[in-house]
Scaffold this motif. Structure first.
Motif, PDB file in Angstrom:
ATOM      1  N   ILE A  91       0.736  -1.084   0.212  1.00 60.51           N
ATOM      2  CA  ILE A  91       0.237  -0.073   0.133  1.00 60.51           C
ATOM      3  C   ILE A  91       0.615   1.358  -0.170  1.00 60.51           C
ATOM      4  O   ILE A  91       2.406   1.234   0.867  1.00 60.51           O
ATOM      5  N   MET A  92       0.423   2.272  -0.298  1.00 59.87           N
ATOM      6  CA  MET A  92       1.356   3.451  -0.358  1.00 59.87           C
ATOM      7  C   MET A  92       0.333   4.012  -0.179  1.00 59.87           C
ATOM      8  O   MET A  92      -0.493   4.570  -0.111  1.00 59.87           O
ATOM      9  N   GLY A  93       1.605   5.828   0.443  1.00 58.63           N
ATOM     10  CA  GLY A  93       0.848   6.644   0.483  1.00 58.63           C
ATOM     11  C   GLY A  93       1.934   7.672   1.009  1.00 58.63           C
ATOM     12  O   GLY A  93       2.637   7.467   0.838  1.00 58.63           O
ATOM     13  N   GLN A  94       1.351   8.684   2.032  1.00 58.28           N
ATOM     14  CA  GLN A  94       2.189   9.351   1.796  1.00 58.28           C
ATOM     15  C   GLN A  94       1.650  10.485   3.565  1.00 58.28           C
ATOM     16  O   GLN A  94       1.123  10.693   3.624  1.00 58.28           O
ATOM     17  N   ALA A  95       2.668  11.013   4.148  1.00 58.23           N
ATOM     18  CA  ALA A  95       2.694  11.788   5.019  1.00 58.23           C
ATOM     19  C   ALA A  95       3.127  12.612   5.465  1.00 58.23           C
ATOM     20  O   ALA A  95       3.928  13.002   4.838  1.00 58.23           O
ATOM     21  N   THR A  96       2.262  13.692   6.240  1.00 57.68           N
ATOM     22  CA  THR A  96       2.641  15.195   5.964  1.00 57.68           C
ATOM     23  C   THR A  96       2.479  15.675   7.062  1.00 57.68           C
ATOM     24  O   THR A  96       2.071  15.443   8.236  1.00 57.68           O
ATOM     25  N   LEU A  97       3.927  16.368   7.853  1.00 58.50           N
ATOM     26  CA  LEU A  97       4.170  17.039   9.655  1.00 58.50           C
ATOM     27  C   LEU A  97       2.887  17.857   9.448  1.00 58.50           C
ATOM     28  O   LEU A  97       2.692  18.790   8.807  1.00 58.50           O
ATOM     29  N   SER A  98       2.027  17.399  10.575  1.00 55.72           N
ATOM     30  CA  SER A  98       0.831  18.161  11.150  1.00 55.72           C
ATOM     31  C   SER A  98       1.551  18.845  12.986  1.00 55.72           C
ATOM     32  O   SER A  98       0.126  19.386  12.484  1.00 55.72           O
ATOM     33  N   GLY A  99       2.161  18.516  13.186  1.00 57.60           N
ATOM     34  CA  GLY A  99       2.514  19.032  14.169  1.00 57.60           C
ATOM     35  C   GLY A  99       3.681  18.595  14.843  1.00 57.60           C
ATOM     36  O   GLY A  99       4.450  17.425  13.559  1.00 57.60           O
ATOM     37  N   PRO A 100       4.801  18.850  16.066  1.00 54.08           N
ATOM     38  CA  PRO A 100       5.590  18.722  16.025  1.00 54.08           C
ATOM     39  C   PRO A 100       5.745  17.012  16.272  1.00 54.08           C
ATOM     40  O   PRO A 100       4.834  16.011  17.620  1.00 54.08           O
ATOM     41  N   GLY A 101       6.209  16.098  15.996  1.00 51.56           N
ATOM     42  CA  GLY A 101       6.399  14.504  15.474  1.00 51.56           C
ATOM     43  C   GLY A 101       4.652  13.676  15.663  1.00 51.56           C
ATOM     44  O   GLY A 101       4.517  12.749  16.140  1.00 51.56           O
ATOM     45  N   ARG A 102       4.409  14.404  14.841  1.00 52.25           N
ATOM     46  CA  ARG A 102       2.842  14.193  14.557  1.00 52.25           C
ATOM     47  C   ARG A 102       2.467  14.501  12.339  1.00 52.25           C
ATOM     48  O   ARG A 102       2.984  15.062  11.980  1.00 52.25           O
ATOM     49  N   LEU A 103       2.084  13.046  12.582  1.00 52.29           N
ATOM     50  CA  LEU A 103       1.982  12.938  10.493  1.00 52.29           C
ATOM     51  C   LEU A 103       0.612  12.969  10.768  1.00 52.29           C
ATOM     52  O   LEU A 103       0.043  12.187  11.246  1.00 52.29           O
ATOM     53  N   SER A 104       0.176  13.150   9.640  1.00 53.43           N
ATOM     54  CA  SER A 104      -1.306  12.788   8.909  1.00 53.43           C
ATOM     55  C   SER A 104      -1.183  11.516   7.493  1.00 53.43           C
ATOM     56  O   SER A 104      -0.228  12.523   6.787  1.00 53.43           O
ATOM     57  N   VAL A 105      -1.567  11.184   8.178  1.00 52.01           N
ATOM     58  CA  VAL A 105      -0.950   9.814   6.911  1.00 52.01           C
ATOM     59  C   VAL A 105      -1.890   9.240   5.886  1.00 52.01           C
ATOM     60  O   VAL A 105      -3.442   9.406   5.747  1.00 52.01           O
ATOM     61  N   ARG A 106      -2.278   9.707   4.707  1.00 54.46           N
ATOM     62  CA  ARG A 106      -3.452   9.278   3.960  1.00 54.46           C
ATOM     63  C   ARG A 106      -2.695   7.981   2.763  1.00 54.46           C
ATOM     64  O   ARG A 106      -1.240   8.031   2.046  1.00 54.46           O
ATOM     65  N   LEU A 107      -3.459   7.027   2.929  1.00 54.30           N
ATOM     66  CA  LEU A 107      -3.257   5.678   2.179  1.00 54.30           C
ATOM     67  C   LEU A 107      -4.200   5.760   1.029  1.00 54.30           C
ATOM     68  O   LEU A 107      -5.061   5.967   0.905  1.00 54.30           O
ATOM     69  N   ALA A 108      -3.637   4.876   0.196  1.00 57.49           N
ATOM     70  CA  ALA A 108      -4.146   5.394  -1.183  1.00 57.49           C
ATOM     71  C   ALA A 108      -5.229   4.166  -0.751  1.00 57.49           C
ATOM     72  O   ALA A 108      -5.090   3.211  -0.433  1.00 57.49           O
ATOM     73  N   GLY A 109      -6.044   4.276  -1.983  1.00 59.21           N
ATOM     74  CA  GLY A 109      -7.478   3.948  -1.573  1.00 59.21           C
ATOM     75  C   GLY A 109      -8.362   3.862  -0.316  1.00 59.21           C
ATOM     76  O   GLY A 109      -9.450   3.245   0.347  1.00 59.21           O
ATOM     77  N   VAL A 110      -8.043   4.493   0.869  1.00 49.81           N
ATOM     78  CA  VAL A 110      -8.636   4.565   1.697  1.00 49.81           C
ATOM     79  C   VAL A 110      -9.090   6.374   1.589  1.00 49.81           C
ATOM     80  O   VAL A 110      -8.014   7.213   2.211  1.00 49.81           O
ATOM     81  N   PRO A 111      -9.958   6.429   2.135  1.00 43.34           N
ATOM     82  CA  PRO A 111     -10.325   7.675   1.936  1.00 43.34           C
ATOM     83  C   PRO A 111     -10.223   8.474   3.737  1.00 43.34           C
ATOM     84  O   PRO A 111     -10.632   7.983   4.632  1.00 43.34           O
ATOM     85  N   GLY A 112      -9.736   9.753   3.700  1.00 46.49           N
ATOM     86  CA  GLY A 112      -9.545  10.862   4.914  1.00 46.49           C
ATOM     87  C   GLY A 112      -8.301   9.624   5.566  1.00 46.49           C
ATOM     88  O   GLY A 112      -7.640   9.491   4.326  1.00 46.49           O
ATOM     89  N   ALA A 113      -7.946  11.131   5.889  1.00 45.57           N
ATOM     90  CA  ALA A 113      -5.853  11.184   6.968  1.00 45.57           C
ATOM     91  C   ALA A 113      -6.069  10.990   8.132  1.00 45.57           C
ATOM     92  O   ALA A 113      -7.497  10.872   8.991  1.00 45.57           O
ATOM     93  N   ALA A 114      -5.268   9.814   8.553  1.00 47.35           N
ATOM     94  CA  ALA A 114      -5.235   9.624   9.967  1.00 47.35           C
ATOM     95  C   ALA A 114      -4.078  10.207  10.356  1.00 47.35           C
ATOM     96  O   ALA A 114      -2.914  10.235   9.501  1.00 47.35           O
ATOM     97  N   PRO A 115      -4.528  10.861  12.189  1.00 48.52           N
ATOM     98  CA  PRO A 115      -2.972  10.963  12.851  1.00 48.52           C
ATOM     99  C   PRO A 115      -2.350   9.862  13.203  1.00 48.52           C
ATOM    100  O   PRO A 115      -2.697   9.120  13.733  1.00 48.52           O
ATOM    101  N   TYR A 116      -1.118   9.987  12.798  1.00 46.30           N
ATOM    102  CA  TYR A 116       0.126   9.006  13.383  1.00 46.30           C
ATOM    103  C   TYR A 116       1.545   9.748  14.199  1.00 46.30           C
ATOM    104  O   TYR A 116       1.738  11.239  13.562  1.00 46.30           O
ATOM    105  N   TRP A 117       1.101   9.526  15.701  1.00 47.12           N
ATOM    106  CA  TRP A 117       1.989  10.688  16.456  1.00 47.12           C
ATOM    107  C   TRP A 117       3.268   9.381  16.408  1.00 47.12           C
ATOM    108  O   TRP A 117       2.900   7.938  16.681  1.00 47.12           O
ATOM    109  N   VAL A 118       4.406  10.050  16.681  1.00 45.41           N
ATOM    110  CA  VAL A 118       6.225   9.699  17.026  1.00 45.41           C
ATOM    111  C   VAL A 118       6.399   9.693  18.339  1.00 45.41           C
ATOM    112  O   VAL A 118       6.217  10.593  19.047  1.00 45.41           O
TER     113      VAL A 118
END
Length: 178
Positions: A91-118
Protein backbone atom coordinates in the motif's frame (compact mmCIF):
# COMPACT_ATOMS: atom_id res chain seq x y z
CA UNK A 1 -23.01 -6.61 1.48
CA UNK A 2 -20.35 -8.32 -0.60
CA UNK A 3 -17.29 -9.54 1.40
CA UNK A 4 -14.84 -7.39 -0.59
CA UNK A 5 -16.93 -4.25 0.00
CA UNK A 6 -17.28 -5.08 3.69
CA UNK A 7 -13.50 -5.56 4.03
CA UNK A 8 -12.79 -2.24 2.27
CA UNK A 9 -15.27 -0.44 4.51
CA UNK A 10 -13.70 -2.00 7.60
CA UNK A 11 -10.22 -0.94 6.42
CA UNK A 12 -11.41 2.59 5.73
CA UNK A 13 -13.03 2.90 9.15
CA UNK A 14 -9.90 1.60 10.90
CA UNK A 15 -7.52 3.83 8.94
CA UNK A 16 -9.57 6.93 9.64
CA UNK A 17 -9.77 6.17 13.35
CA UNK A 18 -13.52 5.69 13.37
CA UNK A 19 -15.49 2.96 15.11
CA UNK A 20 -14.34 0.27 17.51
CA UNK A 21 -12.53 0.55 20.82
CA UNK A 22 -9.01 1.86 21.16
CA UNK A 23 -6.07 0.17 22.83
CA UNK A 24 -5.22 3.02 25.18
CA UNK A 25 -6.80 4.69 28.16
CA UNK A 26 -8.09 8.05 26.85
CA UNK A 27 -7.72 9.62 30.29
CA UNK A 28 -3.92 9.31 30.01
CA UNK A 29 -2.21 12.28 28.36
CA UNK A 30 -0.42 11.25 25.17
CA UNK A 31 2.60 13.17 23.89
CA UNK A 32 4.37 13.19 20.54
CA UNK A 33 8.13 13.59 20.13
CA UNK A 34 8.77 17.34 19.77
CA UNK A 35 12.32 16.74 18.46
CA UNK A 36 11.21 14.43 15.64
CA UNK A 37 13.31 14.85 12.47
CA UNK A 38 11.53 13.52 9.34
CA UNK A 39 14.79 13.43 7.36
CA UNK A 40 16.40 11.10 9.92
CA UNK A 41 13.22 9.03 10.06
CA UNK A 42 13.26 8.43 6.29
CA UNK A 43 14.37 4.97 5.20
CA UNK A 44 13.36 1.40 5.91
CA UNK A 45 11.60 0.28 9.08
CA UNK A 46 10.61 -3.25 10.09
CA UNK A 47 7.44 -3.69 12.11
CA UNK A 48 8.31 -5.48 15.35
CA UNK A 49 4.91 -5.29 17.06
CA UNK A 50 1.52 -3.72 16.48
CA UNK A 51 -1.99 -3.46 17.78
CA UNK A 52 -4.52 -5.29 15.59
CA UNK A 53 -5.93 -3.15 12.79
CA UNK A 54 -8.05 -3.92 9.73
CA UNK A 55 -5.61 -2.44 7.21
CA UNK A 56 -2.97 -5.00 8.22
CA UNK A 57 -5.36 -7.93 8.58
CA UNK A 58 -3.63 -11.11 7.39
CA UNK A 59 -0.14 -9.62 7.67
CA UNK A 60 2.36 -11.49 9.83
CA UNK A 61 4.61 -8.43 9.69
CA UNK A 62 5.36 -5.39 7.57
CA UNK A 63 8.16 -3.35 6.13
CA UNK A 64 7.63 0.40 5.80
CA UNK A 65 9.78 2.52 3.51
CA UNK A 66 9.63 6.30 4.03
CA UNK A 67 11.19 8.63 1.47
CA UNK A 68 11.60 12.41 1.92
CA UNK A 69 9.87 14.47 -0.75
CA UNK A 70 10.91 17.96 -1.91
CA UNK A 71 7.85 19.48 -0.19
CA UNK A 72 8.91 18.04 3.19
CA UNK A 73 6.37 15.21 3.21
CA UNK A 74 7.27 11.53 3.37
CA UNK A 75 6.21 9.07 0.66
CA UNK A 76 5.25 5.72 2.22
CA UNK A 77 5.39 2.22 0.78
CA UNK A 78 4.25 -0.44 3.23
CA UNK A 79 4.73 -4.08 2.33
CA UNK A 80 2.57 -6.61 4.14
CA UNK A 81 4.44 -9.89 4.77
CA UNK A 82 3.16 -13.43 5.16
CA UNK A 83 4.38 -15.82 7.87
CA UNK A 84 7.53 -16.68 5.88
CA UNK A 85 8.51 -13.05 5.26
CA UNK A 86 7.31 -13.05 1.65
CA UNK A 87 5.38 -10.00 0.37
CA UNK A 88 1.58 -10.35 0.26
CA UNK A 89 0.57 -6.85 -0.83
CA UNK A 90 1.73 -3.24 -0.84
CA UNK A 91 0.00 0.00 0.00
CA UNK A 92 1.33 3.42 -0.93
CA UNK A 93 0.71 6.64 0.91
CA UNK A 94 1.98 9.99 2.03
CA UNK A 95 2.70 11.46 5.46
CA UNK A 96 2.75 15.19 6.05
CA UNK A 97 3.97 16.83 9.22
CA UNK A 98 0.96 18.22 11.10
CA UNK A 99 2.78 19.26 14.27
CA UNK A 100 5.86 18.37 16.31
CA UNK A 101 6.23 14.59 15.95
CA UNK A 102 2.78 14.36 14.37
CA UNK A 103 2.05 12.96 10.94
CA UNK A 104 -1.12 13.06 8.90
CA UNK A 105 -1.09 9.83 6.87
CA UNK A 106 -3.07 9.22 3.70
CA UNK A 107 -3.05 5.71 2.26
CA UNK A 108 -4.02 4.91 -1.33
CA UNK A 109 -7.58 3.63 -1.58
CA UNK A 110 -8.48 4.67 1.97
CA UNK A 111 -10.60 7.83 2.35
CA UNK A 112 -9.39 10.49 4.74
CA UNK A 113 -6.17 10.90 6.67
CA UNK A 114 -5.17 9.27 9.95
CA UNK A 115 -3.07 10.90 12.68
CA UNK A 116 0.13 8.98 13.41
CA UNK A 117 2.08 10.39 16.32
CA UNK A 118 5.74 9.58 16.81
CA UNK A 119 5.77 8.83 20.53
CA UNK A 120 9.47 7.99 20.73
CA UNK A 121 12.55 7.49 18.58
CA UNK A 122 15.81 6.44 20.17
CA UNK A 123 18.78 8.78 19.78
CA UNK A 124 20.22 6.84 16.82
CA UNK A 125 16.85 6.61 14.98
CA UNK A 126 17.07 2.81 15.19
CA UNK A 127 13.78 2.15 17.03
CA UNK A 128 10.52 4.11 16.88
CA UNK A 129 7.12 3.95 18.54
CA UNK A 130 4.11 5.32 16.66
CA UNK A 131 0.52 5.54 17.81
CA UNK A 132 -2.77 7.12 17.00
CA UNK A 133 -3.86 9.53 19.73
CA UNK A 134 -7.28 7.83 19.97
CA UNK A 135 -5.47 4.54 20.62
CA UNK A 136 -6.93 2.65 17.66
CA UNK A 137 -3.47 1.70 16.37
CA UNK A 138 0.14 1.60 17.49
CA UNK A 139 3.43 0.17 16.27
CA UNK A 140 6.96 -0.60 17.37
CA UNK A 141 9.35 -0.22 14.43
CA UNK A 142 13.04 -1.02 14.14
CA UNK A 143 15.67 -0.48 11.45
CA UNK A 144 16.62 -4.16 11.59
CA UNK A 145 14.22 -7.13 11.57
CA UNK A 146 15.36 -8.16 15.06
CA UNK A 147 15.20 -5.62 17.86
CA UNK A 148 17.62 -5.69 20.83
CA UNK A 149 15.89 -6.53 24.11
CA UNK A 150 16.76 -3.18 25.74
CA UNK A 151 15.14 -1.14 22.97
CA UNK A 152 12.09 -3.43 22.89
CA UNK A 153 11.69 -2.90 26.63
CA UNK A 154 12.03 0.87 26.20
CA UNK A 155 9.48 0.88 23.35
CA UNK A 156 6.97 -1.09 25.41
CA UNK A 157 7.50 1.32 28.33
CA UNK A 158 6.76 4.27 26.02
CA UNK A 159 3.48 2.67 24.93
CA UNK A 160 2.50 1.97 28.55
CA UNK A 161 3.46 5.53 29.62
CA UNK A 162 1.13 6.87 26.89
CA UNK A 163 -1.76 4.77 28.18
CA UNK A 164 -1.57 1.79 25.82
CA UNK A 165 -2.62 -1.62 27.15
CA UNK A 166 0.32 -3.92 26.43
CA UNK A 167 -1.79 -7.08 26.61
CA UNK A 168 -3.15 -6.41 23.10
CA UNK A 169 0.26 -5.66 21.56
CA UNK A 170 1.05 -8.39 19.03
CA UNK A 171 4.56 -9.39 17.96
CA UNK A 172 4.99 -9.30 14.20
CA UNK A 173 6.03 -12.69 12.90
CA UNK A 174 9.46 -13.87 13.97
CA UNK A 175 10.89 -10.38 14.26
CA UNK A 176 11.12 -10.29 18.05
CA UNK A 177 13.92 -12.40 19.57
CA UNK A 178 12.61 -15.53 21.30
Amino acid sequence: MRPVCALFLLCAISACGLGGPGFRDPSVIIASNANFDPARYAGRWYEVARYPNAVQSGCAGAIADYQMQPDGSLAIRETCLDGTGAPLREIMGQATLSGPGRLSVRLAGVPGAAPYWVLWVDEGYRTAVLGQPDGRAGWILNRDPVIPADRLTAAREVLAFNGYDLTDLQPSGAMIPR
